[in-house]
Design an enzyme around this catalytic site. Structure first.
Site, PDB file in Angstrom:
ATOM      1  N   GLU A 106     122.544 -70.036  87.895  1.00 18.09           N
ATOM      2  CA  GLU A 106     122.753 -70.587  86.544  1.00 18.09           C
ATOM      3  C   GLU A 106     122.564 -69.502  85.487  1.00 18.09           C
ATOM      4  O   GLU A 106     121.845 -69.689  84.495  1.00 18.09           O
ATOM      5  CB  GLU A 106     121.765 -71.734  86.282  1.00 18.09           C
ATOM      6  CG  GLU A 106     121.789 -72.818  87.343  1.00 18.09           C
ATOM      7  CD  GLU A 106     120.832 -73.978  87.084  1.00 18.09           C
ATOM      8  OE1 GLU A 106     120.281 -74.093  85.975  1.00 18.09           O
ATOM      9  OE2 GLU A 106     120.629 -74.768  88.029  1.00 18.09           O
ATOM     10  N   GLU A 139     113.778 -77.277  91.526  1.00 20.43           N
ATOM     11  CA  GLU A 139     112.534 -77.152  90.751  1.00 20.43           C
ATOM     12  C   GLU A 139     111.358 -77.926  91.341  1.00 20.43           C
ATOM     13  O   GLU A 139     110.684 -78.676  90.636  1.00 20.43           O
ATOM     14  CB  GLU A 139     112.778 -77.581  89.292  1.00 20.43           C
ATOM     15  CG  GLU A 139     113.904 -76.792  88.635  1.00 20.43           C
ATOM     16  CD  GLU A 139     114.193 -77.219  87.200  1.00 20.43           C
ATOM     17  OE1 GLU A 139     113.559 -78.177  86.711  1.00 20.43           O
ATOM     18  OE2 GLU A 139     115.051 -76.600  86.571  1.00 20.43           O
TER      19      GLU A 139
HETATM   20  C1  XIL Z   1     121.364 -78.514  81.810  1.00 17.51           C
HETATM   21  C2  XIL Z   1     122.773 -78.731  81.288  1.00 17.51           C
HETATM   22  O1  XIL Z   1     123.377 -77.479  81.057  1.00 17.51           O
HETATM   23  C3  XIL Z   1     122.745 -79.565  80.024  1.00 17.51           C
HETATM   24  O2  XIL Z   1     124.078 -79.923  79.636  1.00 17.51           O
HETATM   25  C4  XIL Z   1     121.910 -80.820  80.229  1.00 17.51           C
HETATM   26  O3  XIL Z   1     121.795 -81.501  79.000  1.00 17.51           O
HETATM   27  C5  XIL Z   1     120.535 -80.474  80.761  1.00 17.51           C
HETATM   28  O4  XIL Z   1     120.664 -79.724  81.946  1.00 17.51           O
HETATM   29  N1  XIL Z   1     118.276 -76.144  85.125  1.00 17.51           N
HETATM   30  C6  XIL Z   1     119.228 -76.842  85.843  1.00 17.51           C
HETATM   31  C7  XIL Z   1     120.430 -77.365  85.163  1.00 17.51           C
HETATM   32  O5  XIL Z   1     119.121 -76.920  87.078  1.00 17.51           O
HETATM   33  O6  XIL Z   1     120.876 -78.572  85.723  1.00 17.51           O
HETATM   34  C8  XIL Z   1     120.203 -77.562  83.683  1.00 17.51           C
HETATM   35  O7  XIL Z   1     121.444 -77.907  83.083  1.00 17.51           O
HETATM   36  C9  XIL Z   1     119.609 -76.315  83.078  1.00 17.51           C
HETATM   37  C10 XIL Z   1     118.288 -75.999  83.700  1.00 17.51           C
END
Ligand code: XIL
Length: 378
Positions: free
Chosen positions: A265, A160
């Site tokens: 993701e 990001e």
């Molecule tokens: C999220 C996790 O799923 C949660 O458990 C945590 O509280 C916050 O982060 N983008 C990303 C991930 O790159 O690392 C994030 O994961 C979601 C958004």
């Protein structure tokens, strides 16, 4: 007699459970119907890597050949204080992936979130200076990526770094180090594990300005002699948005630029969004939650079907563009972070298995699309 009549319902229930388990066991594994070259991945929480969710783990072992840790390798959990590392949970995660012969992805070496305040604090209470920031970044990457050298197959190096308009995000990393911080992070990661794949990861790369900026960023790294093995779109998407045409165009543009797209993701939010959600203050969040927590007791069949169609549609695009990997952000609906993001305390249904581990229509839809394109392999 009395005894056997009370046992009867139990026996019937047991038979039912055995039949359901047998039916599930006959379902082909996602990984076995995926075409060669497409890894099917999933994010694991601590309940998985600590062995506390045997049913979830059984799904992971059966269907997936790639794992990403949801949190345990982020800077905060793994390196909470200067010089103090907590590698226990991450060691268990990596060992789990190895036990099952999976491709293990590390997430994430540099991010502005889930990074402890000490990392961004200047020495003597002043502002963080470039040399201190670079030294912290390098020693973190050496310790973490170095520990799993040869065991973690690919790393999200930077997460990001871009704003929606494609400019560099104003983070403490940018402020302290300057524009070359992304390049330095990739160089440190390469130094720590020369053989690992290294990725740039971000969200909303379906937006043309952000996508083009990400492509420019990666091409810029390559021009400096750094190898970047993939560009990750997080793919935290909704049932209607982003438009398929934008996803199609983004994956096509990455391919046209010679980059390998990864879906890192994936989850599909079924709840209505409110434009105010992200910035809202607490009282406004309560109102938004009340108005948008629309399926507290279960997902209606029409919505299940819509979710299934959406999964099929996006998987068709993944196959069309030959993404290297699709990673789901959680195993069952019970695992998803989307119950608490962007509004805490809602009930969401973003994944392929319901909260009790039952296959959803979305699972069948993905299986079908993979089968059409891939076929079965041993
Ligand atoms: C999220 C996790 O799923 C949660 O458990 C945590 O509280 C916050 O982060 N983008 C990303 C991930 O790159 O690392 C994030 O994961 C979601 C958004």
């Amino acid at each position: 007699m009395a005894r056997s009549s009370t046992l009867l319902p139990v026996a019937v229930a047991l038979l039912g459970a055995v039949a359901a388990a047998a039916a599930a066991a006959e379902t082909p594994a996602l990984k076995s119907v995926a075409p060669p070259g497409l890894r099917i991945g999933v994010a694991l929480g601590r309940k998985h890597s600590d062995g506390k969710d045997p049913a979830g783990l059984a799904l992971v072992a059966r269907h997936f050949n790639q794992v990403t840790p949801e949190n345990v390798l982020k800077w905060g959990p793994v390196h909470p204080e200067p010089g103090r590392f907590d590698f226990g949970p991450a060691d268990r995660f990596v060992a789990l992936g190895e036990r099952h012969g999976m491709f293990v992805v590390g997430h994430v070496l540099l991010w502005h979130q889930q990074t402890p305040a000490w990392v961004f604090a200047g020495t003597d209470g002043g502002k963080l200076d470039r040399e201190t920031a670079l030294a912290r970044l390098r020693s973190h990457i050496q310790a973490v990526a170095g520990r799993y050298k040869g065991r973690i197959g690919g790393w999200d190096v930077v997460n990001e770094a871009l704003e929606e308009d494609g400019t560099l995000r104003k983070t403490p990393w940018l402020e302290a180090i300057g524009e070359d911080y992304v390049e330095r992070a990739f160089a440190f990661a390469r130094e720590a594990d020369p053989a690992a794949e290294l990725y740039y990861n971000d969200y909303n790369l379906w937006k043309p300005a952000k996508r083009d900026a990400a492509i420019r960023l990666v091409r810029g790294l390559e021009a400096k002699g750094l190898r970047v093995d993939g560009i990750g779109e997080q793919a935290h998407w909704g049932v209607d948005d982003p438009p398929l045409a934008d996803i199609d165009a983004a994956l096509g543009a990455m391919r046209a630029a010679g980059l390998v797209p990864h879906i890192t993701e994936l989850d599909i939010d079924v709840l209505p969004r409110d434009p105010d959600m992200w910035g809202a203050d607490l009282s406004r969040k309560q109102q938004i939650r009340a108005a948008t927590n629309v399926y507290p007791d279960g997902l209606p069949p029409a919505m299940q079907e819509k979710l299934a169609r959406r999964y099929a549609d996006v998987f068709r695009l993944f196959l069309k563009h030959g993404v290297a990997r699709v990673t789901l952000w959680g195993v069952t609906d019970a695992d998803s972070w989307l119950h608490d993001f962007p509004i805490p305390g809602r009930v969401n249904y973003p994944l392929l298995w319901d909260k009790d581990g039952r296959e959803k229509p979305a699972f069948d839809a993905v299986l079908e699309v993979l089968r059409e394109h891939g076929g079965s392999r041993p």
